[in-house]
Design a protein around this motif. Structure first.
Motif, PDB file in Angstrom:
ATOM      1  N   UNK A 173      42.530  35.968  41.266  1.00  0.00           N
ATOM      2  CA  UNK A 173      43.303  36.851  42.140  1.00  0.00           C
ATOM      3  C   UNK A 173      44.787  36.804  41.781  1.00  0.00           C
ATOM      4  N   UNK A 174      45.297  35.600  41.556  1.00  0.00           N
ATOM      5  CA  UNK A 174      46.708  35.438  41.212  1.00  0.00           C
ATOM      6  C   UNK A 174      47.017  36.114  39.877  1.00  0.00           C
ATOM      7  N   UNK A 175      46.207  35.847  38.865  1.00  0.00           N
ATOM      8  CA  UNK A 175      46.425  36.441  37.539  1.00  0.00           C
ATOM      9  C   UNK A 175      46.319  37.968  37.605  1.00  0.00           C
ATOM     10  N   UNK A 176      45.355  38.451  38.355  1.00  0.00           N
ATOM     11  CA  UNK A 176      45.139  39.893  38.483  1.00  0.00           C
ATOM     12  C   UNK A 176      46.367  40.562  39.117  1.00  0.00           C
ATOM     13  N   UNK A 177      46.822  39.991  40.223  1.00  0.00           N
ATOM     14  CA  UNK A 177      47.965  40.574  40.934  1.00  0.00           C
ATOM     15  C   UNK A 177      49.228  40.505  40.072  1.00  0.00           C
ATOM     16  N   UNK A 178      49.410  39.423  39.354  1.00  0.00           N
ATOM     17  CA  UNK A 178      50.559  39.300  38.443  1.00  0.00           C
ATOM     18  C   UNK A 178      50.492  40.350  37.335  1.00  0.00           C
ATOM     19  N   UNK A 179      49.301  40.595  36.821  1.00  0.00           N
ATOM     20  CA  UNK A 179      49.114  41.518  35.698  1.00  0.00           C
ATOM     21  C   UNK A 179      49.234  42.981  36.120  1.00  0.00           C
ATOM     22  N   UNK A 180      48.638  43.340  37.277  1.00  0.00           N
ATOM     23  CA  UNK A 180      48.569  44.746  37.665  1.00  0.00           C
ATOM     24  C   UNK A 180      49.519  45.139  38.790  1.00  0.00           C
ATOM     25  N   UNK A 181      49.972  44.189  39.595  1.00  0.00           N
ATOM     26  CA  UNK A 181      50.891  44.505  40.685  1.00  0.00           C
ATOM     27  C   UNK A 181      50.208  44.881  41.984  1.00  0.00           C
ATOM     28  N   UNK A 182      48.905  44.756  42.039  1.00  0.00           N
ATOM     29  CA  UNK A 182      48.145  45.004  43.271  1.00  0.00           C
ATOM     30  C   UNK A 182      46.927  44.095  43.246  1.00  0.00           C
ATOM     31  N   UNK A 183      46.319  43.852  44.421  1.00  0.00           N
ATOM     32  CA  UNK A 183      45.172  42.945  44.473  1.00  0.00           C
ATOM     33  C   UNK A 183      43.929  43.536  43.818  1.00  0.00           C
ATOM     34  N   UNK A 184      43.047  42.657  43.401  1.00  0.00           N
ATOM     35  CA  UNK A 184      41.745  43.057  42.880  1.00  0.00           C
ATOM     36  C   UNK A 184      40.946  43.671  44.016  1.00  0.00           C
ATOM     37  N   UNK A 185      40.455  44.899  43.812  1.00  0.00           N
ATOM     38  CA  UNK A 185      39.671  45.591  44.831  1.00  0.00           C
ATOM     39  C   UNK A 185      38.305  45.921  44.252  1.00  0.00           C
ATOM     40  N   UNK A 186      37.292  45.552  45.007  1.00  0.00           N
ATOM     41  CA  UNK A 186      35.905  45.881  44.652  1.00  0.00           C
ATOM     42  C   UNK A 186      35.156  46.073  45.961  1.00  0.00           C
ATOM     43  N   UNK A 187      34.186  46.931  45.958  1.00  0.00           N
ATOM     44  CA  UNK A 187      33.382  47.172  47.158  1.00  0.00           C
ATOM     45  C   UNK A 187      32.489  45.955  47.395  1.00  0.00           C
ATOM     46  N   UNK A 188      32.922  45.085  48.286  1.00  0.00           N
ATOM     47  CA  UNK A 188      32.203  43.835  48.539  1.00  0.00           C
ATOM     48  C   UNK A 188      30.776  44.094  49.012  1.00  0.00           C
ATOM     49  N   UNK A 189      30.566  45.158  49.755  1.00  0.00           N
ATOM     50  CA  UNK A 189      29.224  45.445  50.280  1.00  0.00           C
ATOM     51  C   UNK A 189      28.238  45.804  49.178  1.00  0.00           C
ATOM     52  N   UNK A 190      28.729  46.174  48.021  1.00  0.00           N
ATOM     53  CA  UNK A 190      27.853  46.488  46.896  1.00  0.00           C
ATOM     54  C   UNK A 190      27.804  45.348  45.885  1.00  0.00           C
TER      55      UNK A 190
END
Length: 171
Positions: free
Chosen positions: A110-127
């Motif tokens: 999560x930290x690396x993703x947010x640092x790299x892209x500037x927003x949190x990792x989003x995925x449809x958790x229900x799927x």
């Protein structure tokens, strides 16, 4: 006709703006502007019509506005205060039952993703489940920002679709 939602389309069409925002204001995480946009396109034909309007709203946003939509999403597996919808969705995917090692790994991703892209990792958790979330975040870290923004917005659309189907009867 399936009656798994709370309201019929007729009942949704009778809602005033405040009621509509109260019910649909979190279809896109903490985004009442989207609900106002959709409300202004009444009357609705069915749940699919409402889904298409929320998708259209997302598609008409600038890149910066899309990033703001993504920034409203909580980090998966985190202990931050979340909306009731996000809490249920993450619980259903097993994000609150991770092993200590998996939780630490997810927090690192999560930290690396947010640092790299500037927003949190989003995925449809229900799927997904906790294993597929970990696999996806690791894989998606390799994307460029443009690709990841598009993928993330598509995940937001999946989340919105399921939230709308929770609210509106559908066939």
């Amino acid at each position: 006709m399936s009656y798994s939602g709370l309201l019929s389309i007729g009942e949704v069409n009778q809602l005033d703006l405040d009621q509509f925002i109260w019910l649909f204001g979190n279809v896109l995480e903490q985004n009442t502007e989207a609900a106002k946009y959709v409300f202004n396109n009444k009357p609705f034909k069915n749940a699919l019509h409402i889904i298409k309007l929320f998708n259209k709203y997302l598609d008409t946003l600038s890149i910066q506005e899309q990033e703001k939509v993504l920034q409203q999403h909580p980090d998966l597996g985190s202990n931050v205060k979340m909306t009731p919808e996000s809490t249920r969705e993450q619980d259903g995917a097993g994000m609150n039952n991770l092993t200590e090692n998996d939780r630490e790994l997810l927090m690192e991703f999560n930290y690396r993703y947010k640092e790299h892209f500037g927003f949190p990792f989003v995925i449809c958790a229900r799927e997904n489940n906790s294993d597929s979330v970990l696999e996806n975040v690791k894989k998606r870290l390799e994307n460029d920002k443009e690709t990841e923004l598009k993928l993330s917005i598509e995940e937001v659309k999946k989340i919105a679709r399921l939230r709308i189907l929770d609210l509106v009867w559908h066939s």
